[in-house]
Design an enzyme around this catalytic site. Structure first.
Site, PDB file in Angstrom:
ATOM      1  CE  LYS A 114      64.600 -36.679 -26.222  1.00 47.75           C
ATOM      2  NZ  LYS A 114      64.276 -37.248 -27.514  1.00 47.75           N
ATOM      3  CE  LYS A 166      67.116 -34.593 -28.576  1.00 46.47           C
ATOM      4  NZ  LYS A 166      66.226 -34.186 -29.684  1.00 46.47           N
ATOM      5  N   GLY A 182      62.439 -39.641 -35.652  1.00 39.04           N
ATOM      6  CA  GLY A 182      61.716 -40.544 -36.555  1.00 39.04           C
ATOM      7  C   GLY A 182      61.987 -41.989 -36.211  1.00 39.04           C
TER       8      GLY A 182
HETATM    9  P1  NDP Z   1      55.794 -42.981 -27.932  1.00 36.11           P
HETATM   10  O1  NDP Z   1      54.893 -42.097 -27.155  1.00 36.11           O
HETATM   11  O2  NDP Z   1      55.536 -43.178 -29.378  1.00 36.11           O
HETATM   12  O3  NDP Z   1      55.798 -44.430 -27.255  1.00 36.11           O
HETATM   13  C1  NDP Z   1      55.897 -44.628 -25.882  1.00 36.11           C
HETATM   14  C2  NDP Z   1      55.673 -46.111 -25.580  1.00 36.11           C
HETATM   15  O4  NDP Z   1      55.916 -46.336 -24.214  1.00 36.11           O
HETATM   16  C3  NDP Z   1      54.264 -46.609 -25.870  1.00 36.11           C
HETATM   17  O5  NDP Z   1      54.317 -47.897 -26.430  1.00 36.11           O
HETATM   18  C4  NDP Z   1      53.618 -46.676 -24.480  1.00 36.11           C
HETATM   19  O6  NDP Z   1      52.662 -47.706 -24.320  1.00 36.11           O
HETATM   20  C5  NDP Z   1      54.820 -47.005 -23.631  1.00 36.11           C
HETATM   21  N1  NDP Z   1      54.687 -46.543 -22.244  1.00 36.11           N
HETATM   22  C6  NDP Z   1      54.561 -45.269 -21.811  1.00 36.11           C
HETATM   23  N2  NDP Z   1      54.488 -45.249 -20.464  1.00 36.11           N
HETATM   24  C7  NDP Z   1      54.569 -46.533 -20.061  1.00 36.11           C
HETATM   25  C8  NDP Z   1      54.566 -47.155 -18.794  1.00 36.11           C
HETATM   26  N3  NDP Z   1      54.448 -46.462 -17.664  1.00 36.11           N
HETATM   27  N4  NDP Z   1      54.674 -48.505 -18.750  1.00 36.11           N
HETATM   28  C9  NDP Z   1      54.798 -49.225 -19.877  1.00 36.11           C
HETATM   29  N5  NDP Z   1      54.819 -48.675 -21.120  1.00 36.11           N
HETATM   30  C10 NDP Z   1      54.712 -47.355 -21.206  1.00 36.11           C
HETATM   31  O7  NDP Z   1      57.260 -42.443 -27.679  1.00 36.11           O
HETATM   32  P2  NDP Z   1      58.516 -42.498 -28.674  1.00 36.11           P
HETATM   33  O8  NDP Z   1      58.706 -43.875 -29.154  1.00 36.11           O
HETATM   34  O9  NDP Z   1      58.433 -41.394 -29.670  1.00 36.11           O
HETATM   35  O10 NDP Z   1      59.709 -42.070 -27.690  1.00 36.11           O
HETATM   36  C11 NDP Z   1      60.263 -42.971 -26.774  1.00 36.11           C
HETATM   37  C12 NDP Z   1      61.557 -42.392 -26.211  1.00 36.11           C
HETATM   38  O11 NDP Z   1      62.467 -42.172 -27.280  1.00 36.11           O
HETATM   39  C13 NDP Z   1      61.398 -41.031 -25.508  1.00 36.11           C
HETATM   40  O12 NDP Z   1      62.303 -40.972 -24.435  1.00 36.11           O
HETATM   41  C14 NDP Z   1      61.805 -40.038 -26.595  1.00 36.11           C
HETATM   42  O13 NDP Z   1      62.302 -38.835 -26.065  1.00 36.11           O
HETATM   43  C15 NDP Z   1      62.910 -40.828 -27.248  1.00 36.11           C
HETATM   44  N6  NDP Z   1      63.223 -40.421 -28.613  1.00 36.11           N
HETATM   45  C16 NDP Z   1      62.214 -40.333 -29.540  1.00 36.11           C
HETATM   46  C17 NDP Z   1      62.500 -39.996 -30.842  1.00 36.11           C
HETATM   47  C18 NDP Z   1      61.445 -39.898 -31.872  1.00 36.11           C
HETATM   48  O14 NDP Z   1      61.764 -39.547 -33.020  1.00 36.11           O
HETATM   49  N7  NDP Z   1      60.192 -40.219 -31.560  1.00 36.11           N
HETATM   50  C19 NDP Z   1      63.893 -39.720 -31.262  1.00 36.11           C
HETATM   51  C20 NDP Z   1      64.870 -39.862 -30.204  1.00 36.11           C
HETATM   52  C21 NDP Z   1      64.528 -40.201 -28.934  1.00 36.11           C
HETATM   53  P3  NDP Z   1      51.294 -47.746 -25.160  1.00 36.11           P
HETATM   54  O15 NDP Z   1      51.722 -48.007 -26.571  1.00 36.11           O
HETATM   55  O16 NDP Z   1      50.504 -48.852 -24.597  1.00 36.11           O
HETATM   56  O17 NDP Z   1      50.680 -46.393 -24.988  1.00 36.11           O
HETATM   57  N1  HSE Z   2      61.290 -34.711 -30.085  1.00 35.09           N
HETATM   58  C1  HSE Z   2      62.650 -34.930 -30.473  1.00 35.09           C
HETATM   59  C2  HSE Z   2      62.993 -34.031 -31.637  1.00 35.09           C
HETATM   60  C3  HSE Z   2      62.851 -36.365 -30.838  1.00 35.09           C
HETATM   61  O1  HSE Z   2      62.080 -33.479 -32.255  1.00 35.09           O
HETATM   62  O2  HSE Z   2      64.168 -33.868 -31.925  1.00 35.09           O
HETATM   63  C4  HSE Z   2      64.301 -36.706 -31.053  1.00 35.09           C
HETATM   64  O3  HSE Z   2      65.005 -36.655 -29.857  1.00 35.09           O
END
Ligand code: NDP
Ligand code: HSE
Length: 426
Positions: free
Chosen positions: A106, A206, A303
């Site tokens: 977002k 958002k 999640g």
């Molecule tokens: P995490 O921090 O859990 O995971 C991020 C991943 O991206 C890791 O695997 C990391 O690698 C990789 N990464 C980060 N920077 C780089 C880079 N420069 N090059 C390659 N790989 C990279 O994040 P989330 O999964 O929680 O969130 C991901 C997206 O989803 C975000 O935009 C977040 O706002 C969105 N989101 C998250 C939600 C949630 O509930 N968590 C819900 C809705 C949206 P490595 O594993 O090696 O560190």
């Molecule tokens: N950090 C965000 C939240 C993840 O707590 O709602 C979902 O976008």
């Protein structure tokens, strides 16, 4: 059977969930789509990382995003790394290479959406982003398609799972803010930088996306007024309960014709409203539209699997689009209407003053509020401490008038602590 080649950028909570869901639901997805979805590359920051959310074939891991997005066997790129710098470069590179994009980011879309969508339109590719708002709740599809023939008038939402989880848990247990935030981080709800959650920035991103879809207008995200939940103290939760409210992290958007009202802040929500029952990391969006009237969308806002579900649904929809000979029209903002200045919004207010318990103080507060056209509905004095709390609930007032009154009140000699303010949803 046709196979769609997917590259995942990121294998964290969401990326890991996507791998898990695609594997577990492969047969059902194939049956529904008539095509197979295959993850052919996964970009991460550290391929040598020991423990991951899911086990994957190590041969799929890479750090070379540029090479991955150009691979001819990749049809669709899923950006799940977060942030706005590397993510933006990756998404634009994928689009330039003619790849469709799914993103859960977002921040990227709220801050750089115009550039991303313009690039996608020029390249004739899709950018889908259901997971970017409310995790697994399909609110983007609702606004884009379900209400396509309607006109949204206003929207109220709880769109940050972390803030809602913290406030709900504080309300139920009175545990310390910092401890509950740590739980939210462990559960994978919080952003990499959790100040985005508790400071309101994530909800603001958002809201910018939602308001743009609702009102067909480009929204200047940085201009949206925002307060985080980090200003709410346990005593405010007590007073909320005493007056029949629950404190919730709200976003509000309203169409005022020439202007759009958009704001992000914790609010006193009447305990008998449906939004008051939205607890934990759950999200909900209450939409008021011309033809349908009120409608409510509720579910897991963060999640691993709920968010992954939304990402995979986008992958499926784009895969379906790929089989079509003509590309469906994409709704884009038609105009850029200004946001209503915060001073002009109208709301009811909860005001908490820390004052010396001495004759005439209540009168002074009431006089200043009245002089600024702020009418008192309820007043309570809590005399168990010094300074005492005087709590005022107002009738609807103009924000600029309330702020002017508070600035004057804060300068009164009897006032020991600056006024705390929480808007009341009504
Ligand atoms: P995490 O921090 O859990 O995971 C991020 C991943 O991206 C890791 O695997 C990391 O690698 C990789 N990464 C980060 N920077 C780089 C880079 N420069 N090059 C390659 N790989 C990279 O994040 P989330 O999964 O929680 O969130 C991901 C997206 O989803 C975000 O935009 C977040 O706002 C969105 N989101 C998250 C939600 C949630 O509930 N968590 C819900 C809705 C949206 P490595 O594993 O090696 O560190
Ligand atoms: N950090 C965000 C939240 C993840 O707590 O709602 C979902 O976008």
């Amino acid at each position: 059977m046709r196979t769609i080649g997917v590259a995942l950028l990121g294998l964290g909570h969401v990326g890991g969930g996507v791998v898990k869901l695609l594997a577990e639901n492969a047969a059902a997805i194939e049956a529904r789509l008539g095509a197979r979805i295959e993850v052919r590359a996964i970009a991460v920051r550290d391929p040598g990382k020991g423990k991951r959310v899911v086990d994957v074939d190590k041969a799929l891991l890479t750090t070379d995003i540029d090479a991955v997005v150009r691979r001819p066997d990749i049809d669709l790129v899923c950006e799940l790394i977060g942030g706005t710098t590397e993510a933006k470069a990756a998404v634009l590179a994928a689009i330039a290479a003619g790849k469709h994009v799914v993103t859960a980011n977002k921040a990227l879309l709220a801050e750089h959406g115009a550039e991303v969508f313009a690039a996608a339109d020029a390249a004739g590719v899709d950018v889908y982003y259901e997971a970017a708002v409310c995790g697994g709740v399909p609110i983007i599809r609702v606004l884009r398609e379900g209400l396509a023939s309607d006109r949204v008038e206003q929207l109220w939402g709880i769109v940050n799972g972390t803030s809602n989880y913290i406030l709900s848990t504080m309300t139920e247990t009175r545990r310390a803010f910092g401890d509950i935030l740590k739980d939210a981080q462990q559960l994978g709800y919080a952003e990499a930088d959790p100040t985005l959650d508790v400071g309101g920035g994530d909800a603001r991103h958002k809201l910018a996306i939602l308001a743009s879809l609702c009102f067909g207008s480009a929204i200047d995200c940085d201009a949206i007024a925002m307060d985080g939940i980090d200003t709410v103290e346990p005593i405010d939760l007590d007073y909320a309960e005493k007056f029949g409210f629950v404190v919730k992290p709200l976003v509000i958007a309203r169409d005022h014709g020439a202007q759009i009202e958009a704001r992000v802040h914790p609010a006193f929500v009447p305990a008998n409203w449906l939004l008051a029952d939205v607890s934990g990391a759950k999200n909900a969006v209450y939409v008021q539209s011309y033809a349908l009237g009120p409608s409510l969308y509720y579910g897991a806002g963060a999640g691993m699997l709920p968010t992954a579900m939304a990402v995979v649904s986008d992958i499926i929809e784009i895969s379906r689009n790929m089989a079509m000979t003509t590309r469906p029209a994409r709704p884009r903002p038609r105009e850029a209407r200004p946001l209503m200045p915060l001073a002009d919004i109208r709301a009811r207010y909860y005001l908490r003053f820390g004052v010396h318990d001495q004759p005439g103080v209540l009168g002074q507060l009431a006089t200043v509020l009245g002089a600024h056209r702020v009418s008192i509905q309820t007043v309570v004095q809590d005399a168990d401490r010094e300074p005492v709390w005087v709590v005022v609930l107002t009738h609807e007032a103009r924000e600029g008038d309330v702020r002017a009154a508070l600035a004057e009140i804060d300068r009164l000699p009897a006032v020991r602590e600056r006024a705390r303010v929480i808007r009341i949803a009504s």
